[in-house]
Each structure stands twice: as structure tokens, then as C-alpha cells.
Write a protein that holds these residues in place. Structure first.
Motif, PDB file in Angstrom:
ATOM      1  N   TYR A 174       4.619  -8.311  -5.328  1.00 55.41           N
ATOM      2  CA  TYR A 174       3.562  -7.595  -4.600  1.00 55.41           C
ATOM      3  C   TYR A 174       2.915  -6.554  -5.508  1.00 55.41           C
ATOM      4  CZ  TYR A 174       5.687  -9.800  -0.610  1.00 55.41           C
ATOM      5  OH  TYR A 174       6.170 -10.738   0.258  1.00 55.41           O
ATOM      6  N   ASN A 175       1.603  -6.516  -5.474  1.00 53.65           N
ATOM      7  CA  ASN A 175       0.882  -5.547  -6.282  1.00 53.65           C
ATOM      8  C   ASN A 175       0.705  -4.262  -5.470  1.00 53.65           C
ATOM      9  OD1 ASN A 175      -0.559  -4.429  -8.359  1.00 53.65           O
ATOM     10  ND2 ASN A 175      -2.468  -5.542  -7.933  1.00 53.65           N
ATOM     11  N   PHE A 176       1.023  -3.133  -6.088  1.00 56.04           N
ATOM     12  CA  PHE A 176       0.890  -1.849  -5.403  1.00 56.04           C
ATOM     13  C   PHE A 176      -0.561  -1.382  -5.515  1.00 56.04           C
ATOM     14  CE2 PHE A 176       1.178   2.699  -4.824  1.00 56.04           C
ATOM     15  CZ  PHE A 176       2.002   2.781  -3.709  1.00 56.04           C
ATOM     16  N   SER A 177      -1.246  -1.485  -4.405  1.00 58.10           N
ATOM     17  CA  SER A 177      -2.686  -1.252  -4.346  1.00 58.10           C
ATOM     18  C   SER A 177      -3.072   0.173  -4.776  1.00 58.10           C
ATOM     19  CB  SER A 177      -3.124  -1.515  -2.907  1.00 58.10           C
ATOM     20  OG  SER A 177      -4.389  -1.030  -2.657  1.00 58.10           O
ATOM     21  N   GLY A 178      -4.021   0.252  -5.683  1.00 57.09           N
ATOM     22  CA  GLY A 178      -4.519   1.564  -6.118  1.00 57.09           C
ATOM     23  C   GLY A 178      -3.746   2.166  -7.270  1.00 57.09           C
ATOM     24  N   GLY A 179      -2.523   1.660  -7.481  1.00 58.79           N
ATOM     25  CA  GLY A 179      -1.744   2.121  -8.621  1.00 58.79           C
ATOM     26  C   GLY A 179      -1.236   3.548  -8.489  1.00 58.79           C
ATOM     27  N   TYR A 180      -0.659   4.033  -9.585  1.00 62.14           N
ATOM     28  CA  TYR A 180      -0.083   5.381  -9.600  1.00 62.14           C
ATOM     29  C   TYR A 180      -1.164   6.439  -9.413  1.00 62.14           C
ATOM     30  CZ  TYR A 180       2.572   9.473 -10.995  1.00 62.14           C
ATOM     31  OH  TYR A 180       3.163  10.718 -11.002  1.00 62.14           O
ATOM     32  N   ARG A 181      -2.358   6.155  -9.934  1.00 63.20           N
ATOM     33  CA  ARG A 181      -3.465   7.104  -9.814  1.00 63.20           C
ATOM     34  C   ARG A 181      -3.744   7.449  -8.350  1.00 63.20           C
ATOM     35  NH1 ARG A 181      -8.861   6.539  -9.022  1.00 63.20           N
ATOM     36  NH2 ARG A 181     -10.100   8.262  -9.846  1.00 63.20           N
ATOM     37  N   PHE A 182      -3.799   6.437  -7.519  1.00 58.61           N
ATOM     38  CA  PHE A 182      -4.090   6.621  -6.102  1.00 58.61           C
ATOM     39  C   PHE A 182      -2.888   7.236  -5.387  1.00 58.61           C
ATOM     40  CE2 PHE A 182      -5.119   4.691  -1.811  1.00 58.61           C
ATOM     41  CZ  PHE A 182      -6.279   5.411  -1.611  1.00 58.61           C
ATOM     42  N   TYR A 183      -1.715   6.714  -5.734  1.00 54.71           N
ATOM     43  CA  TYR A 183      -0.473   7.219  -5.141  1.00 54.71           C
ATOM     44  C   TYR A 183      -0.314   8.715  -5.415  1.00 54.71           C
ATOM     45  CZ  TYR A 183       4.566   8.065  -4.798  1.00 54.71           C
ATOM     46  OH  TYR A 183       5.786   8.598  -4.493  1.00 54.71           O
ATOM     47  N   HIS A 199       0.832  -1.199   0.000  1.00 52.70           N
ATOM     48  CA  HIS A 199       0.000   0.000   0.000  1.00 52.70           C
ATOM     49  C   HIS A 199       0.873   1.258   0.000  1.00 52.70           C
ATOM     50  CE1 HIS A 199      -3.630  -2.357   0.561  1.00 52.70           C
ATOM     51  NE2 HIS A 199      -2.974  -3.071   1.459  1.00 52.70           N
ATOM     52  N   PRO A 200       0.300   2.396  -0.352  1.00 53.87           N
ATOM     53  CA  PRO A 200       1.073   3.645  -0.380  1.00 53.87           C
ATOM     54  C   PRO A 200       1.864   3.904   0.911  1.00 53.87           C
ATOM     55  CG  PRO A 200      -1.058   4.029  -1.408  1.00 53.87           C
ATOM     56  CD  PRO A 200      -1.081   2.621  -0.884  1.00 53.87           C
ATOM     57  N   ASP A 201       1.284   3.506   2.047  1.00 54.40           N
ATOM     58  CA  ASP A 201       1.978   3.683   3.337  1.00 54.40           C
ATOM     59  C   ASP A 201       3.340   2.985   3.368  1.00 54.40           C
ATOM     60  OD1 ASP A 201      -0.077   5.061   4.359  1.00 54.40           O
ATOM     61  OD2 ASP A 201      -0.874   3.424   5.601  1.00 54.40           O
ATOM     62  N   ASP A 202       3.445   1.895   2.596  1.00 54.78           N
ATOM     63  CA  ASP A 202       4.658   1.078   2.655  1.00 54.78           C
ATOM     64  C   ASP A 202       5.796   1.655   1.825  1.00 54.78           C
ATOM     65  OD1 ASP A 202       3.213  -0.952   4.084  1.00 54.78           O
ATOM     66  OD2 ASP A 202       2.348  -1.598   2.174  1.00 54.78           O
TER      67      ASP A 202
END
Lengths: 565, 565
Positions: B534-543, B456-459
Motif C-alpha cells: 500500500y502506498n502512503f498517500s501524500g508521503g512524509y511531507r503531508f504526514y 492515508h494519514p487517518d489509517d
């Protein structure tokens, strides 16, 4: 593992991609008879009307893109002509070259879809007679419309595709006539609800001929004369046959697979056919209906896609289960949104279910926030268990939302009364503090607790004949004078307590208002003061819709409305 | 039976009407402190902004209309000042005359609502400092805005009402600043989601001051200087205090009723208080949270109305049960729709629930049909049981639909994976064949089956520090060059299979794409070829949404985006 998939649209395409994600090593071959893969099936009518402008929007995926992303070997213009179940091979005809070759498989998936029902009649084989199934069909229809500029188009059949075409063609200024065998369009809905759709089509200049069908197409000088059963002939420049679809299972039949309703492929919950290692999905298969538990045919894109994913899981050794379909669907008819889920009244009758129904006319959102619109909602439930059976909604904004909430409730087996407990999101632009779905729950609870009894529009002719019934309209004097149902006397609900002496309490009282809310209040007053009282379901609003429709179709008897406008 | 109801809005008004429908003979008296009954509470901010133009829209019901229809005796400008539990009487003050008289009851219903939290600070008692609770408050705010034409308005607090006011005031060209104690607006949402709302407000020129609060209001020549904690002072012509609400239970407390969270009234499932024959509903009462099962405070109109109906049933001798609230809510923030249901991540953490979450960015309807928009959807579930805990959605069209489907699923206790089975209505103008809610189910099933692992972005900050991690962006070269997260290298998903040798398979691979879909496909390729992926949840859009928000608030460290535009 080598997987062969027959049909590269919806379920087939979904399955192919899922198999790859589950098994990087599988060899996956997709044979698609048309020239396109994974195309936007449900978008085809909108391309004809120009709502979708760019044809490439319909065909975002290509064999090349499938190969690049998934290493899936998609062969368009390849028709699988037979299956050798024992040898586990298929014979495939290259439609470009005519060459037939044999392809082996470890697992075979049939996603052959359904084909437009083509009636056995003269004159369908002509350059101005069309069906709409593939992208190619669509291009042909569109080309004909643009080049030949037909002034009059006849649509044979009155289902989803026909109505979408009617809208898209009428928008181009074309004079459209729909001919339909049953006494209503859109068979998945009940006739009372469909009246609103008939009315909308009439308002938009679309002609409707019900209880008729095309018997023969006569061609002369590029013009078509359609000879109808039980009706006058129709002249047209173009005919589109949209009389429903039939599972395309010639291949399955030849291979000896077990077939069900209308020749559909019988599958189990794993989407396995009667033959080992052969799976089938989509419009070609028979499904279990979530509500009835019975085998059914439901040709919709949602189920097809879900089934594709499930078949893929099982092909790759997982145990995924398809729980069934419930016919949730929605269609845009001009500015109307029409949606349904579960079974309709006709079906409940056929199955001998002891059901009841409510009709309500809630607003899409808070009345005081701009642009609220009224919808007509019908909810059907089993009387004894109160189990939800189905729902139909017609309106504008928010119709698709409420049908999806009801679809979810039906899917999980809620009772109709439990709808009142749903905690739905409210703010004035989106809903009311008592959402229409909650309201349906409240109404059904009131009926189930015996707080109110109902009558329906069907009952009214009989009621008018009886001497022991008072027909009471509890709207305001102004509303009543602007139009009311024949035989109804007027006492506004707010005056009712003071005017009870005007009513004979030895008689049954049938109470109507505009939508059923004020008449419910009137019923509560009356039944608590010793009257035998019945609420007229749906109110004058619903009654008027049905009556207007009957009048428009030239009902033999007089219309039951006294309209002074 | 004589029923006295304290408070004539939402729950109180609903209960009064329902009691009459159930009992034609009951004597029903409603005391309402304000000058209006059953007014459109949730419409008040929209009247300030002129979206609702006619004030009579807010006050469709009057004491006269209640009497005419229901024979309910509504006395506005009457404040109940005490309850004598033993004598079963209330003392009521006529706010016009100041006269106090005693009124007896057989059943008493408290629907006293909640009052705006008014901080203990200097300077709130001034003609240019407001709260928004009643119709009178709204008229005052509106009058001030129209007559004094304030150039700058300070909103203290960043909840629902504050955001609705911000939108309505900004639309009038007013310079609005919101000051909020927490590090985000709209506390019911998680911070990652709220970034989109912060961004929208900034785009619309609304100033946001987080991690601060108003300490003092200094007045000079009609101007206000707001002294903030931990931030620069703000000048304003008008201040509206919208710092949340507190249950208005002075009356209940004086009468010795059992109180709960923040002084709210404790009720059982029948809406009975600790005193016989005294019921309470609405914002004044403590409810059971549907998801946590714990006592909670949920001040929303939907629950208040439902509770009013249930209290009425029980007052009239029926046994109706309130099943609890789950905080389903929706709010319009300019052209955004923001909706939530169940519990958020913060709450799950607080309760020590071992949860997981997914972020997806589905389209409102079929991509090829015009005007499809992207929404951001977050679904939270318990890891072990897969039980759905909550959802948050931000977008445009169709957000309110999906939250209501998810709310229904949560209400009936579905697992997150069961979302995949819901048979929802599809046509191109309304949805996709795989509805966003189905998609959420597919994604969670994939995670639960171990097909994909998430980050997740937090990571990301920690991942950047590590030597054993490869950060991989699988979008196209073009997309990557237009902006990507720091430290990510680019291999487009379609080239991945051919370029696996560029990746060190002793390292952990964290894969990002635009929304999480292509990176999921990449993860499947990688994990099947021996990578720990690992899949980055939400992708670049969310990040990007989160990073932009951090940058806008002047985050101390550098923004983690390499944007070349």
C-alpha cells in the motif's frame, strides 16, 4: 520481454521508467546518441543565459541513477544505425569505440526526436556557427559566448528557441539580430498578435529582419558576414541556426516504416508504427490534431511525455490511447508571457473553416488590487457551430492560467459560448469576478445572438475609402486627442445619446474605443436607435499595436495614426 | 418596461447594465441601502490593511457615472422595505429623510446579498465591535484601527474574510486571535489540507483557538474581555465578527416568496423566484451545486455576477440559463495561495458517496528553472464512475492556474482519469512537461487500474497497532534520519530490490516516501514480487504537516514523528 528504446530524452525516458513500473521482469535497454540521458531539453536556452546556473541542473538523471532506481540499462554515446525489422534486431554503434554490435528486441520504441533544420548553404560548417539540440550543443554555445564574448549574434529563424536565445543573449549585453523568412516571428501565432512581441523585442534592442533569410555565411578573420535574401548583409561574431526542427527519422525510413508529414513516423492511437512491435513517440511522430482531426506535426515536450507513457502501457499489453495534440504552448519573451492553444487564424483560413474571432484586453486580476496588468486575448471559433478552435494570449501574470483553461475547454470540445458558464476561482489578487475566459464567452454569445457586429483592423483601409461609413471613436476627448486612428471622429460614449443627431443614420457606423468595451455599449445604443453599427474589435489599443509594428518595419504607406503627444 | 433592482452591488449592478444594453428604452431604477453602488466588495479587507491605498479604488462607480453611461437611476441610501406582489410595487425608504414612497415595477430583481451572521450574545453593540459588509463598515474598521491603534484584535470566525483580515491586521503589527467553532479554519477545505494554513498563520504570529466560540463580550474601560465556550477568555481592544453570512431575505420573506436553505430565495434556472416577474440573484439565492445537483448556498462574487447577467437576459425576454455553482474559490493567506473547487471530502462523506482521493506535491514549474515551489494538491473522485468531485490546492505560484483547470474539468463532467489527456501549455518558467493536473490523472488511472493501492494519514494509528503490517520508509537514509514517522523502518527505494529478503511477505507493507512518488515505485516493485503493498498517500511531507498541526494544538497523545534535527 526485452524492450529496446532509441533515444533517452522526454518520451523515451518516460516510457522506459513506466515499462519498468509495469513489468519488473522486462529487460530494458535505452540507446542515446548524446552523452546525456533524460536531460532538461527545454532548459537549454536558459543555461546559455545563466538563468540556470549549474549545468548539473540540466542533467539530473544519469545512466547510473536510471540503473539504480529502475534497473534500466542506459547506454549513452550509442547510436542505433539500423533496424532489422524481420530479425527484430538493431545495429548499435558505440560512438566512443566505433564498434557496431547487434541487439535483439521483442519490442522497439523509437524516440529519436527532431533535429534542427540545417539549411543547404555555404559557411555553416564553422566553429562560430551553432545549432541547439543537445546538452553538448548548449555547452558549446555557452563556452563560445563566455570565451569569445561575441558582440553580435545572428539568430537564423524566429521560433521558440530563437526567441528564448534572443532574450538570454540580450541579457548579456549582446547585440542580437533575428532573421526570419515569414513576415512575423513565432509562426504559431497570428501576425496581429505577434506585433506585441515584435514591439517588446525592439524595446529590448533586439533587431528583427523579416521576409528575409540567410543565404550564405562568409567567414573572414573570425567574423561572419551573412548574405541575406532580399535584404542587406549582416555582420556577426556568432550565428545560431534555429530555423525549426525536422523529425529525425533516418532510422525509421531505412527500416521501411510508413512516413508522413516532413518524413515523420506514422503511428496509430496506440503509438504503434506500421511495423509490428515497433512503437514511436515524440517529435519524430505525426499526431492527430485535436481541433482539426488532421495529421499534424507538433514538436512539444508535453505530448512527447504523454506519448511515452502510452507507448509503455501498450508495450506492456495494456490498451492506452493517445487522443492527439492541440499545440498548447507558452513562452517567456522578456517580461511577456505568450501562450497559445488550438489552431490559429492562418490555419483556419487554410482549412476553409468559416470562423470568427474576438480580441479582448482583460486585466490579470481585479483593477483595484495592486499590480494588475492588461493582457491581449484572441479567441477563434467556428461561426456555425460556435466550436472553439484556438486561442492566443499575450501579457504578463495570468496568461498561462487562461490559456490552460481555454486548452481544457478546447480539449473537451466546448463551444465558445460555454466559456461564460465556467465557475472559476476568484479573489482580487488572482482574477476578476468575471474572469477573462468568462468574458470571452460573454462576447461571443453577444455576437452569436446578433447583439453586436464586428469589424477588424484588416478592414480599416477599405472603410476609410468608403463614403457610406462613419468612423466613430467613443473614448473621451482626452484619450482621442492623445492619439487616434486616421479618419475617426470623436463622440464620447457618455455623450452619445445626446449627440445622435450628429450622425447620419443612412451610413454604416464603425465604432472604436480603447479596448472594445465602450464601443460595444455605443453599438448597443446605436443599433437600438436605428443605426447599422459595427464594433471595432480590439479597440484602439490593438489597432495601435499593429500600426506601430507596421511603421517600425517601414511600411510603404503612411501609418494610420494621428498621434499628438 | 420599468425594472426595479434592489441592491446595487455585484449581481444587481451587472444586471442593471446588461438590461440597458439589451433595452435602450427600459426605465431602470436601482435602490441601494448603503451609500455606494457597485463597490469592490472583495477588496474591503485589503483596504483595511492598506494594500489598497485609495478608498476611491473601492468605489469606482457612482450613481452619476451609472446615469451618464447607462441612464440607470441609482438611488443610494434608499432601502426597499416591502414588496406588494399583487400591485407590483415596492415601498422605498429614503434613509436620509426617512420618507417612504411607493415605486411601481414591471420586473423586479432582488440582489439583496447576505449579511454577516451576528450571534445572539451580550456586548456586540459597542463602538469597538465590528462586522465587515459595506464600504461604510470598512471605513469604520479602518478608522478605528488607525485612530485607536488596537494592540489586540479578536476575529470571531475563521472563514475567508476573517483570514484576509488576519493577514491585513497582522501586517500592521497587531496581535490577532481567531476563534472558530469547528476544529479547523476555512471550512470549505478538508482538515488535512488546512493544516498548512494553520501552520502559516502560526508562523506569522496569528493565534488560533479552535473548537471554541465567543459567548459574551464584556466591556471595561474600552477593553473587551471575550468569554469563550470551552476555552480561556481573551482580552482584546477590538472585535470583528466574521462568522459567515446569512442570506438577507427579510424582504423576500415578507413578500411571501418561496425560501430555501437558511432562508435563501428559491429561484429556477432563469433566476425567477416563486412570484411572477420577480427575479433574484447573488448571495441571497439558493443555487444548484454543479457536482451534487443539490440545492446549496454558495456566497461568491463570480456566481453573483453571472446570475445578474442571466436574470437581465430573461427580464428582457431572452432565455438564459444558470447552470449552477461549484464553489470555485481562491484566497491569499500571507504568501500562500489556497484554492478549491467542487465538493470536499466532508461533503462527499455526508452524501454517502463512495469516493477516493489522492494527494500529490508537484512543483509549480520545472525544477531546474529558478523559484519553483511545491504545492499540495488533493483531488477527490467517485470510485465507481471516476467522476471528478472536487479539488483543493495549497501552495504559491500556479495554484490558481491548476484550480481553474480542475474547475473547468469538473464543470464539464470529466472523469479524473481524463485529466491525463489534457494538452496544457508547458515551458520551464510556467509548468512541467507533465503538468500537476496531468499527474493527478496519471495517479488516479494507476489506482483505478489496480496498479497501486493506497493508505492515508487517518489509517496510520490503526496500522501501528497491528502485527501483520510492516511500515516501510523508502527515502534515503539521510532523509529518514532527519525525521520520520514512528514505527517506520527504512529501506531506500534504490536498494529495495537487493533487500527484499528483509521483508516478511506474509505481512502487509505500507510504504512511505517524501511525497508518494518513490513509494509508488517501491510499491510496484513489491507488488510484482508477491507483496501485498500500500502506498502512503501524500508521503512524509503531508504526514508531517498534519502531525505538526496536531502537536501545535496540544493533541493529547504523543506526536507520531521521530525528529532528530
Amino acid at each position: 520481454m526485452k524492450v529496446v528504446i532509441v533515444g533517452g530524452v522526454a518520451g523515451g525516458a518516460t516510457a522506459a521508467a513506466r515499462i519498468r513500473r509495469l513489468d519488473e521482469d522486462a529487460k530494458i535497454v535505452v540507446f542515446e546518441r548524446s552523452g546525456f540521458v533524460s536531460y532538461a531539453n527545454c532548459g537549454l536556452p536558459y543555461y546559455v543565459g545563466g538563468v540556470i546556473k549549474n549545468p548539473s541542473e540540466l542533467t539530473l538523471q544519469t545512466p547510473e541513477s536510471f540503473w539504480k532506481r529502475f534497473k534500466i540499462d542506459v547506454r549513452v554515446l550509442h547510436e542505433v544505425v539500423s533496424i532489422d525489422v524481420k530479425e527484430k534486431t538493431v545495429s548499435v554503434k558505440n560512438l566512443n569505440t566505433g564498434q557496431v554490435r547487434v541487439e535483439s528486441y521483442d519490442k522497439l520504441l523509437l524516440s529519436t526526436g527532431a533535429m534542427p533544420t540545417k539549411p543547404q548553404m555555404q559557411g555553416t560548417d564553422s566553429h562560430n556557427v551553432f545549432t541547439l539540440r543537445t546538452v553538448e550543443d548548449t555547452f558549446n554555445v555557452k563556452k563560445f559566448v563566455e570565451l569569445k564574448k561575441p558582440g553580435k549574434v545572428l539568430l537564423a529563424g524566429g521560433g521558440y528557441i530563437s526567441l528564448e536565445l534572443a532574450e538570454n543573449l540580450a541579457a548579456k549585453g549582446i547585440d542580437v539580430t533575428i532573421v526570419q523568412r515569414p513576415d512575423q516571428l513565432l509562426a504559431p501565432l497570428d501576425k496581429d498578435m505577434v506585433c506585441a512581441i515584435h514591439g517588446k523585442l525592439r524595446d529590448k534592442g533586439v533587431n528583427i529582419r523579416l521576409k528575409s533569410s540567410v543565404e550564405k555565411l562568409q567567414h573572414e578573420n573570425g567574423k561572419i558576414k551573412a548574405i541575406l535574401k532580399d535584404d542587406e548583409p549582416i555582420e556577426a561574431d556568432m550565428v545560431i541556426l534555429a530555423m525549426g526542427v525536422t523529425p529525425d527519422t533516418i532510422l525509421a525510413k531505412k527500416a521501411g516504416l510508413e512516413l508522413g508529414i516532413k518524413g515523420s513516423i506514422v503511428v496509430n492511437e496506440f503509438m504503434e508504427t506500421s511495423e509490428t512491435d515497433i512503437y514511436a513517440v515524440g517529435d519524430a511522430v505525426q499526431v492527430k490534431h485535436v481541433v482539426t482531426g488532421e495529421a499534424d506535426l507538433i514538436s512539444l515536450a508535453g505530448p512527447a511525455n504523454k506519448q511515452g507513457r502510452i507507448a509503455a502501457d501498450n508495450i506492456c499489453g495494456d490498451h492506452s490511447i493517445y487522443k492527439g495534440s492541440q499545440g498548447s504552448s507558452v513562452i517567456k519573451v522578456f517580461d511577456l508571457t505568450v501562450a497559445m492553444t488550438g489552431i490559429n487564424e492562418k490555419k483556419a483560413q487554410k482549412l476553409g473553416i468559416d470562423y470568427d474571432k474576438i480580441i479582448l484586453s482583460p486585466l490579470s486580476h481585479a483593477e483595484y488590487y495592486p499590480k494588475a496588468t492588461t493582457m491581449t486575448m484572441k479567441v477563434i471559433y467556428e461561426k456555425s457551430s460556435l466550436k472553439l478552435l484556438g486561442a492566443q494570449i499575450i501579457g504578463h501574470d495570468g496568461v498561462d492560467k487562461r490559456i490552460d483553461v481555454l486548452a481544457t475547454a478546447i480539449n473537451v470540445g466546448l463551444t465558445a459560448v460555454q466559456l461564460k458558464d465556467l465557475d472559476l476561482a476568484y479573489a482580487p489578487p488572482y482574477s476578476s469576478a468575471k474572469d477573462p475566459v468568462n468574458m470571452a464567452g460573454f462576447m461571443i454569445e453577444n455576437i452569436s445572438k446578433g447583439l453586436v457586429k464586428q469589424l477588424h483592423p484588416d478592414d480599416i483601409d477599405e472603410l476609410r475609402e468608403r463614403n457610406d461609413v462613419i468612423l466613430l471613436d467613443t473614448r473621451t476627448e482626452k484619450e482621442y486627442n492623445e492619439g487616434h486612428a486616421d479618419g475617426f471622429v470623436n463622440i464620447p460614449v457618455d455623450d452619445l445619446r445626446e449627440r445622435l443627431n450628429e450622425l447620419d443614420n443612412t451610413k454604416k457606423i464603425c465604432v472604436m474605443c480603447q479596448t472594445g468595451l465602450r464601443s460595444y455599449i455605443a453599438c448597443r445604443i446605436l443599433s437600438q436607435t436605428g443605426f447599422d453599427c459595427y464594433n471595432f474589435s480590439g479597440g484602439y489599443r490593438f489597432y495601435e499595436m499593429i500600426e506601430k509594428d507596421a511603421c517600425a518595419f517601414g511600411r510603404a504607406y503612411q501609418c494610420g495614426m494621428d498621434r499628438k503627444q
